[in-house]
Write an enzyme that holds these catalytic residues in place. Structure first.
Site, mmCIF file in Angstrom:
data_model
loop_
_atom_site.group_PDB
_atom_site.id
_atom_site.type_symbol
_atom_site.label_atom_id
_atom_site.label_comp_id
_atom_site.label_asym_id
_atom_site.label_seq_id
_atom_site.Cartn_x
_atom_site.Cartn_y
_atom_site.Cartn_z
ATOM 1 N N TYR A 168 12.175 -4.910 1.768
ATOM 2 C CA TYR A 168 11.043 -4.802 0.831
ATOM 3 C C TYR A 168 9.753 -4.988 1.611
ATOM 4 O O TYR A 168 9.669 -5.837 2.509
ATOM 5 C CB TYR A 168 11.140 -5.883 -0.250
ATOM 6 C CG TYR A 168 9.894 -5.966 -1.127
ATOM 7 C CD1 TYR A 168 9.809 -5.237 -2.311
ATOM 8 C CD2 TYR A 168 8.807 -6.755 -0.761
ATOM 9 C CE1 TYR A 168 8.673 -5.294 -3.101
ATOM 10 C CE2 TYR A 168 7.663 -6.812 -1.545
ATOM 11 C CZ TYR A 168 7.599 -6.084 -2.712
ATOM 12 O OH TYR A 168 6.469 -6.136 -3.488
ATOM 13 N N GLU A 184 3.580 -0.605 -2.510
ATOM 14 C CA GLU A 184 4.870 -1.287 -2.604
ATOM 15 C C GLU A 184 5.955 -0.295 -2.211
ATOM 16 O O GLU A 184 6.107 0.747 -2.851
ATOM 17 C CB GLU A 184 5.130 -1.813 -4.019
ATOM 18 C CG GLU A 184 6.436 -2.620 -4.101
ATOM 19 C CD GLU A 184 6.668 -3.195 -5.483
ATOM 20 O OE1 GLU A 184 6.775 -4.432 -5.603
ATOM 21 O OE2 GLU A 184 6.748 -2.406 -6.451
#
Length: 403
Positions: free
Chosen positions: A125, A213
Site C-alpha cells: 500500500y 492512493e
C-alpha cells in the site's frame, strides 16, 4: 477533483510511474477488440475487467443488476464480453459509495499482471498526501497492500510507515531507499521500488494533487513494481495551472446539486441534516453549523454565498437548499462587512416573494453594517422569516421552529 482510475494512471505514466496497462470502453461491443489490442501491446492472455467509478472497494462491491463484482478476471478472450456485460451499465455499490449505487458508464479492460501460474508476487500500500499540521508532504506505506488501510491501522498499526518530505527540497534518494527497505524488497525489485517511489512523489507535486492512493502497488514475479490501482485527487485551487486536467472532470460522478451550485458560483457541500444554512465566509459557515448542532438540529449543507448576497444569488441558494427534502428550516447567518446587512435583508425578502412560497421557516441573523435596519426590514416583511442579532438568539429560534 477526483479522477477515474484510467485517468490517474495515464497521468502517472506520463511521469514515469509504471502502471497496469488497460483500455477503456463504454460499449459492450467494443470489448473483444479492446482485449485483442491489449494483447498486442502487452502479450497478456488473461484480462481484468474493472468498473470505472469514483469510489474504492470496487472488487468487493456488487453490481445490483447482475450480482457481479466491480472488478473481475476474464481467463481468455472468450470470457471478456460476458464479464464486461455483467458490469457495464449496471449500478455498483461499494463500502465507499455511502449506501448508494453508482452507475458504471465505463470499464477498463486491463492486463492481468499477476501472471497465470506465478505466485511470487507481493502487494503493498502507498499513498502521498499533505500533513497540514507539519506543512510537509507525507508518503504513507505498508506491506499490507490490497487490504483496507483503515483495518490495518486499527489492528496492526506497526505495519504502517510514514516518510515526511520537505516540499522545499523534494524527495531525497535516501528516503526512497528507506521506503524500499522497509517494504522488504531486495535486488532488482529494490531498484524498481526506489524508481517507483521517486516518480510517484514527483507526479504528486507536478500535477498539484491533494492525494494519491495506490492500493495495491505490486511487485511482480519478475521483480517489476507497478501501480495496479490509482486513486487520484487533484487540488481544485491548482487547476488553473492544468486546464487539460480540469477537462477530465466527470460531472456524472458528482452530486448534481453541488454541480449546479458550482455553476452559480456558490460553494456548496451537501450533508445529512435537517437545517439548511446560508452564510458568507467559510469560518462563519463552521460557526453556523456549530450553532445548529447546539440547537438540537443537524446541518443539511455547507453553503457560502461569498461577498455578494443580492436577491438573485439568495434565490438561487434557496432553490439549491430546498432540493433536499430533509430540510425543515433554513438559517441565514451573514456578517455585513463588505456587503451591507440591509441589502442582504432586502435580497432575502425579494427572493422569498419571487419564489412565491417557501415551505420551511427561515431564521435570518444579520450582524455588521446597518444590522438594525436589516432587522427592521425582516420583521416588517410579513413573511415566515424570523430575525436574530445574537448567535444564541439564532440558536434558540432554530430550536423553536424545529420543536
Amino acid at each position: 477533483m477526483n479522477l477515474h482510475e484510467y485517468q490517474g494512471k495515464s497521468i502517472l505514466k506520463s511521469y514515469g510511474v509504471s502502471v497496469q496497462e488497460g483500455i477503456v470502453i463504454d460499449k459492450v461491443e467494443d470489448a473483444l477488440e479492446a482485449a485483442k489490442k491489449l494483447t498486442e501491446q502487452t502479450g497478456t492472455g488473461w484480462y481484468v475487467v474493472k468498473a470505472q467509478i469514483h469510489a474504492g472497494g470496487r472488487g468487493k462491491g456488487k453490481i445490483q443488476e447482475t450480482d457481479s463484482n466491480g472488478v473481475v478476471l476474464a481467463k481468455g478472450l472468450d470470457e471478456v464480453e460476458a464479464k464486461v456485460k455483467g458490469i457495464l451499465g449496471g449500478h455498483l455499490m461499494t463500502a465507499q459509495t455511502n449506501g448508494k449505487a453508482k452507475k458504471v458508464n465505463k470499464v477498463m479492460i486491463a492486463q492481468d499482471v499477476y501472471y497465470p501460474g506465478e505466485s511470487e508476487t507481493e502487494e503493498f500500500y502507498m499513498s502521498v498526501l499533505l500533513d497540514r499540521e507539519k506543512g510537509r508532504n507525507t508518503i504513507v506505506y505498508s506491506t499490507e497492500g490490497g487490504m483496507d488501510i483503515e483495518s490495518v491501522a486499527e489492528h496492526t498499526p506497526e505495519k504502517i510507515f510514514k516518510e515526511e518530505i520537505d516540499p522545499r527540497v523534494g524527495i531525497q534518494g535516501f528516503q526512497a531507499r528507506k521506503i524500499a527497505f522497509n517494504l522488504g524488497v531486495s535486488g532488482q525489485a529494490f531498484k524498481e521500488m526506489v524508481k517507483f517511489v521517486t516518480a510517484l512523489y514527483n507526479a504528486y507535486v507536478g500535477i498539484d494533487a491533494s492525494m494519491f492512493e495506490i492500493n495495491p502497488v505490486l511487485k511482480t514475479s519478475d521483480n517489476k513494481v507497478i501501480a495496479v490501482d490509482a486513486k487520484v485527487t487533484l487540488d481544485g485551487n491548482g487547476l488553473y495551472r492544468h486546464p487539460d486536467y480540469a477537462a477530465l472532470r466527470d460531472l456524472s460522478e458528482e452530486d448534481p446539486t453541488e454541480v449546479e451550485a458550482g455553476e452559480a458560483g456558490l460553494n456548496f457541500v451537501k450533508l445529512d441534516g435537517n437545517v439548511g444554512c446560508m452564510v458568507n465566509g467559510a469560518g462563519l459557515a463552521m460557526a453556523t453549523m456549530d450553532i445548529i448542532k447546539l440547537s438540537g438540529g443537524n446541518p443539511a449543507n455547507f453553503l457560502d454565498v461569498g461577498g455578494t448576497a443580492n436577491a438573485e444569488r439568495v434565490e438561487k441558494a434557496f432553490h439549491i437548499i430546498l432540493k433536499d427534502p430533509n430540510v425543515k428550516a433554513i438559517l441565514i447567518n451573514i456578517f455585513g462587512g463588505i456587503v451591507r446587512c440591509d441589502r442582504v435583508a432586502q435580497g432575502v425578502v425579494d427572493a422569498y416573494k419571487n419564489m412565491g412560497n417557501i415551505p420551511v421557516p427561515i431564521i435570518v441573523r444579520l450582524q455588521g453594517t446597518n444590522a438594525e435596519e436589516a432587522k427592521k426590514l425582516i420583521d416588517e416583511s410579513g413573511l415566515n422569516v424570523h430575525s436574530a442579532v445574537l448567535l444564541q438568539e439564532a440558536a434558540d429560534k432554530v430550536k423553536e421552529v424545529l420543536a
